[in-house]
Scaffold this active site. Sequence first.
Site, PDB file in Angstrom:
ATOM      1  N   CYS A   1       0.805  -1.220   0.000  1.00 27.64           N
ATOM      2  CA  CYS A   1       0.000   0.000   0.000  1.00 27.64           C
ATOM      3  C   CYS A   1       0.837   1.270   0.000  1.00 27.64           C
ATOM      4  CB  CYS A   1      -0.920   0.001   1.220  1.00 27.64           C
ATOM      5  SG  CYS A   1      -2.000  -1.443   1.281  1.00 27.64           S
TER       6      CYS A   1
ATOM      7  N   HIS B   1      11.921   1.047   6.289  1.00 30.53           N
ATOM      8  CA  HIS B   1      11.335  -0.298   6.358  1.00 30.53           C
ATOM      9  C   HIS B   1      11.935  -1.026   7.549  1.00 30.53           C
ATOM     10  CE1 HIS B   1      14.751  -2.827   5.482  1.00 30.53           C
ATOM     11  NE2 HIS B   1      15.180  -1.818   4.784  1.00 30.53           N
TER      12      HIS B   1
ATOM     13  N   HIS C   1      -2.778  19.620   6.826  1.00 27.32           N
ATOM     14  CA  HIS C   1      -3.636  18.504   6.418  1.00 27.32           C
ATOM     15  C   HIS C   1      -2.873  17.186   6.548  1.00 27.32           C
ATOM     16  CE1 HIS C   1      -6.202  21.602   4.786  1.00 27.32           C
ATOM     17  NE2 HIS C   1      -5.204  22.049   4.069  1.00 27.32           N
TER      18      HIS C   1
ATOM     19  N   HIS D   1      -2.914   6.649   5.242  1.00 26.52           N
ATOM     20  CA  HIS D   1      -3.384   5.524   4.436  1.00 26.52           C
ATOM     21  C   HIS D   1      -4.639   4.923   5.062  1.00 26.52           C
ATOM     22  CE1 HIS D   1      -3.692   1.751   2.436  1.00 26.52           C
ATOM     23  NE2 HIS D   1      -3.244   1.043   3.465  1.00 26.52           N
TER      24      HIS D   1
ATOM     25  N   HIS E   1     -14.603   5.036   4.204  1.00 29.66           N
ATOM     26  CA  HIS E   1     -16.044   4.781   4.161  1.00 29.66           C
ATOM     27  C   HIS E   1     -16.555   4.727   2.725  1.00 29.66           C
ATOM     28  CE1 HIS E   1     -20.391   5.780   4.594  1.00 29.66           C
ATOM     29  NE2 HIS E   1     -20.262   5.001   5.661  1.00 29.66           N
TER      30      HIS E   1
ATOM     31  N   ASN F   1     -10.400   0.431   1.311  1.00 32.07           N
ATOM     32  CA  ASN F   1      -8.941   0.482   1.265  1.00 32.07           C
ATOM     33  C   ASN F   1      -8.527   0.241  -0.181  1.00 32.07           C
ATOM     34  OD1 ASN F   1      -6.201   0.053   1.343  1.00 32.07           O
ATOM     35  ND2 ASN F   1      -6.245  -1.378   3.052  1.00 32.07           N
TER      36      ASN F   1
END
Lengths: 367, 503
Positions: free
Chosen positions: B227, B307, B391, B395, B424, B428
């Site tokens: 993602c 990572h 802002h 994810h 919503h 995802n």
Amino acid sequence: MVFHAREDSPTYEDGILEMDEFFHDSIDKLLARTGVSPQDIHVLVVNVACITTIPSLASRIIKRYKMREDVKIYNLTGMGCSASLISINIVESIFKCQENVNALVVASESLSPNWYTGNDKSMILTNCLFRAGGVAILLTNKKSLKDRAMFKLKCLVRTHHGARDEAYTSCIQMEDEHGRVGINLSKNLPKAATRAFIENLRLISLKILPLREILRYALLSFVGKFVMINFKTGVDHFCLHTGGKAVIDSIGKSLGLSEYDLEPARMTLHRFGNTSASSIWYVLGYMEAKKRFKRGEKVFMISLGAGFKCNSCLWEVVRDLDGENGNCWNECDIDKYPPTSFSNPFMDKYGWLNHKDETTFDRNDFE
Amino acid sequence: MMPSQIIISNISSSARLKYVKPGYQFLANHFVAWISVPILVILFIQVLSRGNLEILALLNSSHYGHVQILFSSFLVISLSTLYNKSKRRTIYLVDFACYKAPAELRVTFDAFIEHSKIILKSEPKSLEFQLKVLERAGLGEDTCLPSALHLLPPDPTLEACREEAEMVIFSAMDSLFLKSGLSPKDIDILVVNCSFCLSIPSLSSMVINKYQMKDSVKSFNILGMGCSASLISVSLVRDLLQVHPSYNAVVVSAELMTTIFYQGKERSMLVPNCLFRMGGAAILLSTRRTFCNIRAKYRLLHLVRTHTADDDTSYNCVQLKEDLEGNLGAWLSKELMAVAGKGLKLNLTALGPLVLPPSEKILYFMNFIARKISSSRWRPYIPKFKQAFEHFCIHAGGRAVIDGVQDSLQLSVEQVEASRSTLHRFGNTSSSSLWYEMSYIEAKGRMKKGDRILQISFGSGYKCNSAVWECAETVKIPTGDPWRDCIHKYPACVPQLIKSADQ
């Protein structure tokens, strides 16, 4: 997987296992030979055409070798047999932005999940040509490693003919009439390859050939004479993609190469088969094992891939190479190559099938 | 002391603190201005107090001739030019477009439950588990899945996967061409990323074929990076554009569900089915501030990639696996949230020095020293990242992910509104979710010039990548998709538990 007769039902783990075997062999040897620690790798680019894993293979390598937390990783998939030069292109760009960087490029092909189990002739061809193989390449722009380097990249040119439908569909993964997935190599493939090849040569020849050869070609073409460019005026060694015998013959004829020039590609195809993106590196390894490389000489690499792509680059040999540093060809007894006979052992054993009436065969139903 | 006196004392001390803190922050964040402005004012007054003749006499009395002055000026200009050339070029996001699926691909709760009841008929516990996850997922009734998965049984063929890819990617790209004025033939760099859609030729070749792009286009096909792959693609483009500053680059991020949707019954692999939905975005990047007479919307300030794949728990928390029946699906471990937290901490540790205001850096440094001296007395100070950004695009991995990041960064309900609304409305959508969230903020008319946006994404492996953008021009409320016909419904009140009509 093939030897266990499970081609029809390969598992996801088969693909992972195949990749692990390659990583453990190639990357371990490379890091041991160069003395570079995995923690000193800043960039990792992995390209394996026919498998997608989650986490990616690049993450798998990081886990195994405990690389640094900020290593830049890229995992390319589906880019075909020319993907190793695409990976080199990424590293080349990063090297121009950052100094003192070590990069590891890993290229391979996953056959386990992609063995075609149907009867479509255009898809069976890949089973006959592709074989397991892979390469791990260490690249650097550190001045301290300059004297230990083998080659220096001079230029790299990429060409993509995907805009042409004929080229795009010449090598395409699809399902046959029974739903079996395979890679279809269409009859347009040689034509698509030739066009992409000529376009790529047109661009790179201006960068790699001496001015006198370019002027000679331009002048003679201008007066209407048919003339072939002599690539040997700017290139000493040729690493051709081992897509198949027809590919090697065709490229050799186009470039006006001798059997000596084509020998490394032919021997790679003979010994290792078409190992996809890593094939040009086996060809390079053959020349190194044969002690052909002298300082200052130029090595031309060209590869073709699905899409249709043709990528090429030119390397300069940094120092005389004696081929003693653990090249895979040394394990094959390089002195046996080229062999005295090229007879196809399969033709000797099974060639009689071509002369028999197939309606008399007793076939098992594999559907 | 009387209780009321204690209360008054407490209030007054808190009141003093209430005004001291902003004062300290203002002083620390504008320290350079506080020092340099008085010095410049004094110098200016001194110059003004001397007459023109005095200044000329000063210049003439200097020992440097005209040639030396010219040479020095030339040297200064050359060094400045060299310095500018060696600086990294600014990357601008000209515009982006998100894919909006047609209404017939909607997956309502009832439809999803109906399918689940048929597919999981022999595994009632798996069915019950899946329904529980769906109720708590935070998804609405308008998320979409491709047509192959609407069939019973689903029919995820290679052809269906290509159809989904064409629909998602080509729609997003067509919208991008319309919004930006970009012609496909002007694309020099194309990066396509997707979680899992293996196709030969690659998706990038498919795009080149569709739009008849030029032969010299540099294409890259990134798969399996989870993602956070969109920011990885932006990172790649950033490096490529440093070498080729005149190039136009397009990044396409897509989540294609046909082949990744789990068809089996293993409970631990059913969670992604409840969360992941189809989606995609196309983003145009350039080093030019103005493109086709349109000013670029955003400027990339920072991009940090981290990572934790060297740790086995992190690496194994999201995996593609085959169940006993040979069905492929994504498995999520129970340690996922803890791993995400660790990844977030690592990323923010790298990002903090680049973005935090000086006031927060000083506090963090002082806390660090204090803890080194006496770790038992001092709790770690968590810098207030919310001061550095207007802002946030987190994810939309799931409700738990958004809750976790909101708690870690101490964000308000408004600051995570874009993420919750995207989850919503669209589900995802993997790497493209960040762009749906940016689009939400634009659709709400909240994006003003100078606003800074933090994008945070997570990915298998385990990766945590973040990007900081600055709004280069106040963005007018867009008239296009994907929020056009539903922005008025948001922020929606999403209950913690949504029961379907069937239960």
